[in-house]
Design an enzyme around this catalytic site. Sequence first.
Site, PDB file in Angstrom:
ATOM      1  N   HIS A  55       0.802  -1.220   0.000  1.00 39.01           N
ATOM      2  CA  HIS A  55       0.000   0.000   0.000  1.00 39.01           C
ATOM      3  C   HIS A  55       0.837   1.273   0.000  1.00 39.01           C
ATOM      4  O   HIS A  55       0.301   2.357  -0.247  1.00 39.01           O
ATOM      5  CB  HIS A  55      -0.980   0.005   1.186  1.00 39.01           C
ATOM      6  CG  HIS A  55      -0.354   0.358   2.505  1.00 39.01           C
ATOM      7  ND1 HIS A  55       0.263  -0.565   3.327  1.00 39.01           N
ATOM      8  CD2 HIS A  55      -0.248   1.552   3.155  1.00 39.01           C
ATOM      9  CE1 HIS A  55       0.704   0.032   4.408  1.00 39.01           C
ATOM     10  NE2 HIS A  55       0.403   1.317   4.334  1.00 39.01           N
ATOM     11  N   ASP A  85      -0.536  -7.573   1.274  1.00 42.81           N
ATOM     12  CA  ASP A  85       0.007  -6.212   1.364  1.00 42.81           C
ATOM     13  C   ASP A  85       1.529  -6.215   1.318  1.00 42.81           C
ATOM     14  O   ASP A  85       2.186  -5.506   2.080  1.00 42.81           O
ATOM     15  CB  ASP A  85      -0.490  -5.480   2.614  1.00 42.81           C
ATOM     16  CG  ASP A  85      -0.252  -3.968   2.512  1.00 42.81           C
ATOM     17  OD1 ASP A  85      -0.424  -3.429   1.410  1.00 42.81           O
ATOM     18  OD2 ASP A  85       0.130  -3.353   3.527  1.00 42.81           O
ATOM     19  N   SER A 160       5.531   0.944   7.926  1.00 43.52           N
ATOM     20  CA  SER A 160       5.044  -0.152   7.084  1.00 43.52           C
ATOM     21  C   SER A 160       6.137  -0.596   6.120  1.00 43.52           C
ATOM     22  O   SER A 160       6.777   0.227   5.459  1.00 43.52           O
ATOM     23  CB  SER A 160       3.806   0.279   6.294  1.00 43.52           C
ATOM     24  OG  SER A 160       2.661   0.269   7.110  1.00 43.52           O
TER      25      SER A 160
END
Length: 303
Positions: A55, A85, A160
């Site tokens: 993402h 992801d 992330s």
Amino acid sequence: MTSPTPPADPLGALSSQLADAVDRARKAIVLVNGRQRHPASGVVVAPGQVLTADHVLEREEDLTIQTDDGRTLAAQFAGRDPASDLALLKVADLNLEPATRASEGARVGQIILAVGRPSPSGPMASLGIVSAVGGPLRTPRGGVVEQVIQTDATPYPGFSGGPLIDSSGAVVGVLTTGLISGVALAVPAPAAWSTAETLAQQGHVKRGFLGISSQPVAIPEGQRAGRSQESGLLIMRVEPGSPAAQGGLLLGDILVGLDGQPVTDTGELQALLTGDRVGRAVPVEVLRGGQLTTLTLTIGQRT
């Protein structure tokens, strides 16, 4: 007269151990520039390969990474798997040793560190524990992740794609807040590395389908046809021309097994419809009229 031995400092020893863990891991953690806003992080998983969160890549061109030794390098988009992801970048002249994977899986209560490189100034770390290890997890993006690690470590902006590491600096998982918005989850290292290998080879991860609508249903003891399984999937709809229709699956069947694995809910089914099963004929077990019936279905591939 000798002086008494000073008391041990266990807190200081733990503090040093955790700082050493970050030092051991930091060279394999890079900054990823793949979106207009805050940069993200990535982990070197193989020579010339960086795994990051899907993402955080809002574009597939003009990607760069920054290394611990201050280099800015162009990165080539290699593939992505929205279901987990995860995304892979290939970086020429990276010349960094891959991160070390933990030899054991994460355990609930284990002390871990979430580490990211959200800015060129250096790594950041957040201390926490493994709050839960579970799965399969159905995500809002329509995917199913077989297992996830949940942690109470703070996922600072840009974390992330960075790793969860243990007290030795080994990676236990790859962190993302993109599976469930705002929740710090990690894909376990074995699954993350496996996904990276698949993306390096073919740019995507095969995801299969049967072409059914179903819902979990309890199976009365007298209707289990000798199985101990207490629940299965009641087939509510079979799409015309689908793999399920071609294999003979009928409305009202209760799906209880696929390729030798039990199926008790939709999450388990989705977890089985991946990898080398896609495109392959597999045995499917159903309860039909109180009898156990085995069909052969060729799992279709989602486009």
